[in-house]
Design a protein around this motif. Structure first.
Motif, PDB file in Angstrom:
ATOM      1  N   PHE A 121      68.983  14.464  67.183  1.00  0.00           N
ATOM      2  CA  PHE A 121      69.839  14.590  65.485  1.00  0.00           C
ATOM      3  C   PHE A 121      70.241  15.801  65.648  1.00  0.00           C
ATOM      4  CE2 PHE A 121      66.883  11.055  65.575  1.00  0.00           C
ATOM      5  CZ  PHE A 121      67.469  10.025  64.298  1.00  0.00           C
ATOM      6  N   THR A 122      69.280  17.100  65.649  1.00  0.00           N
ATOM      7  CA  THR A 122      69.913  18.022  65.497  1.00  0.00           C
ATOM      8  C   THR A 122      70.161  18.681  67.226  1.00  0.00           C
ATOM      9  OG1 THR A 122      68.377  19.297  65.556  1.00  0.00           O
ATOM     10  CG2 THR A 122      68.822  18.521  63.580  1.00  0.00           C
ATOM     11  N   PRO A 123      71.062  18.313  67.968  1.00  0.00           N
ATOM     12  CA  PRO A 123      71.109  19.059  69.785  1.00  0.00           C
ATOM     13  C   PRO A 123      72.299  20.003  69.398  1.00  0.00           C
ATOM     14  CG  PRO A 123      72.279  17.268  69.257  1.00  0.00           C
ATOM     15  CD  PRO A 123      71.645  17.453  67.678  1.00  0.00           C
ATOM     16  N   ARG A 124      71.319  21.358  69.887  1.00  0.00           N
ATOM     17  CA  ARG A 124      72.192  22.640  70.287  1.00  0.00           C
ATOM     18  C   ARG A 124      73.490  22.347  70.929  1.00  0.00           C
ATOM     19  NH1 ARG A 124      68.467  26.976  71.954  1.00  0.00           N
ATOM     20  NH2 ARG A 124      70.768  28.465  71.664  1.00  0.00           N
ATOM     21  N   SER A 125      73.431  21.348  71.730  1.00  0.00           N
ATOM     22  CA  SER A 125      74.557  21.318  72.682  1.00  0.00           C
ATOM     23  C   SER A 125      75.851  20.754  72.138  1.00  0.00           C
ATOM     24  CB  SER A 125      73.692  20.009  74.035  1.00  0.00           C
ATOM     25  OG  SER A 125      73.639  18.826  73.659  1.00  0.00           O
ATOM     26  N   ALA A 126      75.515  19.586  71.379  1.00  0.00           N
ATOM     27  CA  ALA A 126      76.597  19.032  70.285  1.00  0.00           C
ATOM     28  C   ALA A 126      77.150  19.401  68.864  1.00  0.00           C
ATOM     29  CB  ALA A 126      76.105  17.515  70.169  1.00  0.00           C
ATOM     30  N   LEU A 127      76.110  20.803  68.304  1.00  0.00           N
ATOM     31  CA  LEU A 127      76.721  20.999  66.731  1.00  0.00           C
ATOM     32  C   LEU A 127      76.685  21.879  66.787  1.00  0.00           C
ATOM     33  CD1 LEU A 127      73.661  18.801  65.034  1.00  0.00           C
ATOM     34  CD2 LEU A 127      76.140  18.005  65.489  1.00  0.00           C
ATOM     35  N   GLY A 128      76.259  22.615  68.231  1.00  0.00           N
ATOM     36  CA  GLY A 128      76.532  24.323  67.530  1.00  0.00           C
ATOM     37  C   GLY A 128      75.771  24.703  68.405  1.00  0.00           C
ATOM     38  N   ALA A 129      75.814  26.148  68.742  1.00  0.00           N
ATOM     39  CA  ALA A 129      74.638  27.018  69.593  1.00  0.00           C
ATOM     40  C   ALA A 129      73.184  27.157  68.676  1.00  0.00           C
ATOM     41  CB  ALA A 129      75.466  27.944  70.200  1.00  0.00           C
ATOM     42  N   GLU A 130      73.286  27.634  67.235  1.00  0.00           N
ATOM     43  CA  GLU A 130      72.342  28.491  67.088  1.00  0.00           C
ATOM     44  C   GLU A 130      70.959  28.070  67.491  1.00  0.00           C
ATOM     45  OE1 GLU A 130      74.861  26.941  63.336  1.00  0.00           O
ATOM     46  OE2 GLU A 130      74.503  26.776  65.673  1.00  0.00           O
ATOM     47  N   TRP A 164      67.258  23.322  60.956  1.00  0.00           N
ATOM     48  CA  TRP A 164      67.493  24.431  60.452  1.00  0.00           C
ATOM     49  C   TRP A 164      69.412  24.991  61.388  1.00  0.00           C
ATOM     50  CZ3 TRP A 164      63.184  26.155  61.424  1.00  0.00           C
ATOM     51  CH2 TRP A 164      62.792  28.254  61.755  1.00  0.00           C
ATOM     52  N   TYR A 165      70.218  24.774  60.239  1.00  0.00           N
ATOM     53  CA  TYR A 165      71.757  25.335  61.086  1.00  0.00           C
ATOM     54  C   TYR A 165      72.650  25.296  59.666  1.00  0.00           C
ATOM     55  CZ  TYR A 165      72.098  19.915  60.673  1.00  0.00           C
ATOM     56  OH  TYR A 165      71.674  18.586  60.317  1.00  0.00           O
ATOM     57  N   ALA A 166      74.003  25.712  59.611  1.00  0.00           N
ATOM     58  CA  ALA A 166      74.828  25.437  59.240  1.00  0.00           C
ATOM     59  C   ALA A 166      76.758  25.173  59.913  1.00  0.00           C
ATOM     60  CB  ALA A 166      74.710  27.264  58.473  1.00  0.00           C
ATOM     61  N   TRP A 198      66.447  33.947  58.557  1.00  0.00           N
ATOM     62  CA  TRP A 198      67.950  32.701  59.527  1.00  0.00           C
ATOM     63  C   TRP A 198      69.025  32.138  58.244  1.00  0.00           C
ATOM     64  CZ3 TRP A 198      69.882  27.781  57.953  1.00  0.00           C
ATOM     65  CH2 TRP A 198      70.850  27.428  58.559  1.00  0.00           C
ATOM     66  N   LEU A 199      68.256  32.306  57.183  1.00  0.00           N
ATOM     67  CA  LEU A 199      69.343  31.983  55.713  1.00  0.00           C
ATOM     68  C   LEU A 199      70.006  33.011  55.329  1.00  0.00           C
ATOM     69  CD1 LEU A 199      70.808  29.745  54.022  1.00  0.00           C
ATOM     70  CD2 LEU A 199      68.071  29.687  52.700  1.00  0.00           C
ATOM     71  N   ARG A 200      69.236  34.202  55.049  1.00  0.00           N
ATOM     72  CA  ARG A 200      69.597  35.652  54.654  1.00  0.00           C
ATOM     73  C   ARG A 200      71.260  36.106  55.495  1.00  0.00           C
ATOM     74  NH1 ARG A 200      65.406  37.859  54.856  1.00  0.00           N
ATOM     75  NH2 ARG A 200      64.604  37.432  52.966  1.00  0.00           N
ATOM     76  N   ASP A 201      71.119  35.850  56.739  1.00  0.00           N
ATOM     77  CA  ASP A 201      71.825  36.301  57.983  1.00  0.00           C
ATOM     78  C   ASP A 201      73.032  35.454  57.242  1.00  0.00           C
ATOM     79  OD1 ASP A 201      69.960  38.364  58.646  1.00  0.00           O
ATOM     80  OD2 ASP A 201      69.660  37.780  60.528  1.00  0.00           O
ATOM     81  N   ASP A 202      73.064  33.948  57.660  1.00  0.00           N
ATOM     82  CA  ASP A 202      73.936  33.048  57.485  1.00  0.00           C
ATOM     83  C   ASP A 202      74.610  32.974  56.284  1.00  0.00           C
ATOM     84  OD1 ASP A 202      75.397  30.251  58.548  1.00  0.00           O
ATOM     85  OD2 ASP A 202      74.425  29.847  56.407  1.00  0.00           O
TER      86      ASP A 202
END
Lengths: 112, 315
Positions: B139-148, B155-157, B189-193
């Protein structure tokens, strides 16, 4: 404290205790703790060394039983409704535990 | 709220337990509700619209709902029929009941019936085994959704339609006696994002457990939410969407609007109204679908935060 971690189905648990009571085997005492209404009951329990505690989830929602102190002496699999988890406490001490899904749920086993 | 009696009464007073859907439109920090389907509600469109679903609990098989796959399918039909110009769907966790692969499989297939790109965050029921690896892989794969790197832990944005979406995981590594928890690594991570983003950009935060304290004795809150909310305070429009409590609740604090969604599987009691937060078993015959539902969110250009409409599966 090192005890065997055994996850028992309800039927298996009932079958095990009498079957193990052969003349040459001493069956360690077992004590039940119910998980109901998002609480361990009794929340604090005192037992003698060598006692096995069996937790049974009576809720419609899964719970688990996880030692609070590191390194963790015991951690159950998630227990669905009516599933059980057994752990034998061999060493004296105070062993706080909680449900890692619903971390407000806490209990403690005192072995003395 | 934080246990304050007045706050608790106010929160209970603004609960929309069941019945007709409501459009929530917040202007200058003051929320206004209008009935779904009214002319005023119809005129609130424009900008990005999206759908939120939550707590599908595939695998649950107790009263009051022995068939959560069936009600999830009904919810997806409702999304499909009413999605209009909705651009995406958010699922705020507890996709499954016991983190089992067959539950994930069925949930994935049913969600596809909505016909919307869907973004997920985990609920505690999704990460019961192997630290949630089964959920994250699907449900939150790095490959499909992005590299974070955070995607592998839920967690991601991402940005869509000018809105900044932030998915958070507050259901793992909980502390004994505590509530939901984000943890230092995720907060960093959220602070950086958020650093360097224009304060004028609308932000939508979605996470499973409420990021405001709904009812501490039941763990309905997040211990370190204040640190996340402090990072969001400078933004002009912040909408926080959560699930977990299986009922609609709202709160507005400054520029930040909090909203929890219904489950598509079973209702839970109002805070403190039962011995425990377990499922409400004794739902009157024919009333279950009035207590389940979906949420549609529209970004109203030039106003803040966003307009939120809750729709039950049935009357």
């Amino acid at each position: 404290m090192r005890g065997p971690i055994v996850r028992l189905s309800p039927g298996l648990f009932l079958a095990l205790l009498p079957a193990a009571a052969t003349p040459s085997v001493v069956v360690p005492p077992a004590v039940a703790v119910d998980i109901a209404d998002f609480a361990f009951g009794p929340a604090e329990i005192a037992v003698a060394p060598g006692t096995t505690i069996v937790w049974t989830n009576r809720d419609d929602i899964p719970h688990d039983v996880v030692a609070a102190d590191a390194p963790r002496a015991f951690r159950s699999a998630p227990l669905d409704t009516d599933e059980r988890f057994a752990f034998r406490f061999d060493r004296e001490g105070r062993f706080p535990y909680y449900c890692s899904l619903h971390s407000r749920m806490q209990g403690v086993v005192v072995v003395r | 709220m934080d246990g304050n009696a007045t706050g608790r009464r106010a929160a209970l007073g603004c609960m929309a337990w069941a019945g007709a859907g409501l459009l929530w439109r917040v202007q200058g920090g003051v929320p206004r509700a209008t009935l779904l389907g009214s002319a005023e509600a119809a005129g609130a469109g424009g900008g990005l619209a999206f759908v939120q679903v939550s707590d599908s609990h595939l695998g649950f098989a107790n009263p009051p709902n022995p068939d959560p796959a069936g009600t999830y399918r009904e919810a997806m039909a409702l999304v499909r029929a009413g999605r209009g110009d909705a651009a995406l769907m958010l699922h705020t966790g507890d996709v499954s009941h016991l983190s089992r692969e067959p539950e994930f499989d069925v949930a994935w297939q049913i969600a596809g019936e909505a016909g919307l790109e869907t973004h997920y965050v985990p609920g505690e029921h999704d990460v019961l085994v192997e630290e949630g690896r089964g959920f994250f892989a699907r449900f939150t794969p790095r490959s499909a959704l992005g590299a974070e790197p955070g995607r592998a832990r839920g967690w991601y944005a991402f940005d869509q339609g000018g809105v900044h979406f932030v998915g958070l995981n507050n259901v793992q590594d909980l502390r004994p006696g505590g509530m939901g928890r984000l943890g230092a690594e995720q907060l960093a991570w959220l602070r950086d994002d958020l650093a360097g983003r224009a304060a004028s950009q609308p932000v939508v935060v979605f996470a499973h457990v409420p990021l405001w304290t709904v009812h501490a004795p039941w763990g309905w809150g997040t211990d370190d939410a204040a640190e996340a909310l402090a990072l969001l305070r400078r933004f002009g429009s912040v909408t926080v969407l959560n699930g977990h409590i299986h009922q609609v609740m709202q709160k507005v604090e400054g520029q930040c609007a909090f909203h929890t969604a219904r489950s598509t599987a079973f209702p839970q009691p109002a805070p403190g109204a039962a011995a425990s937060p377990g499922p409400v078993r004794d739902v009157p015959p024919g009333r279950l679908r009035a207590l389940l539902g979906i949420t549609r969110v529209a970004e109203v250009r030039g106003e803040s935060p966003l307009a939120v409409i809750d729709t039950p599966l049935g009357a």
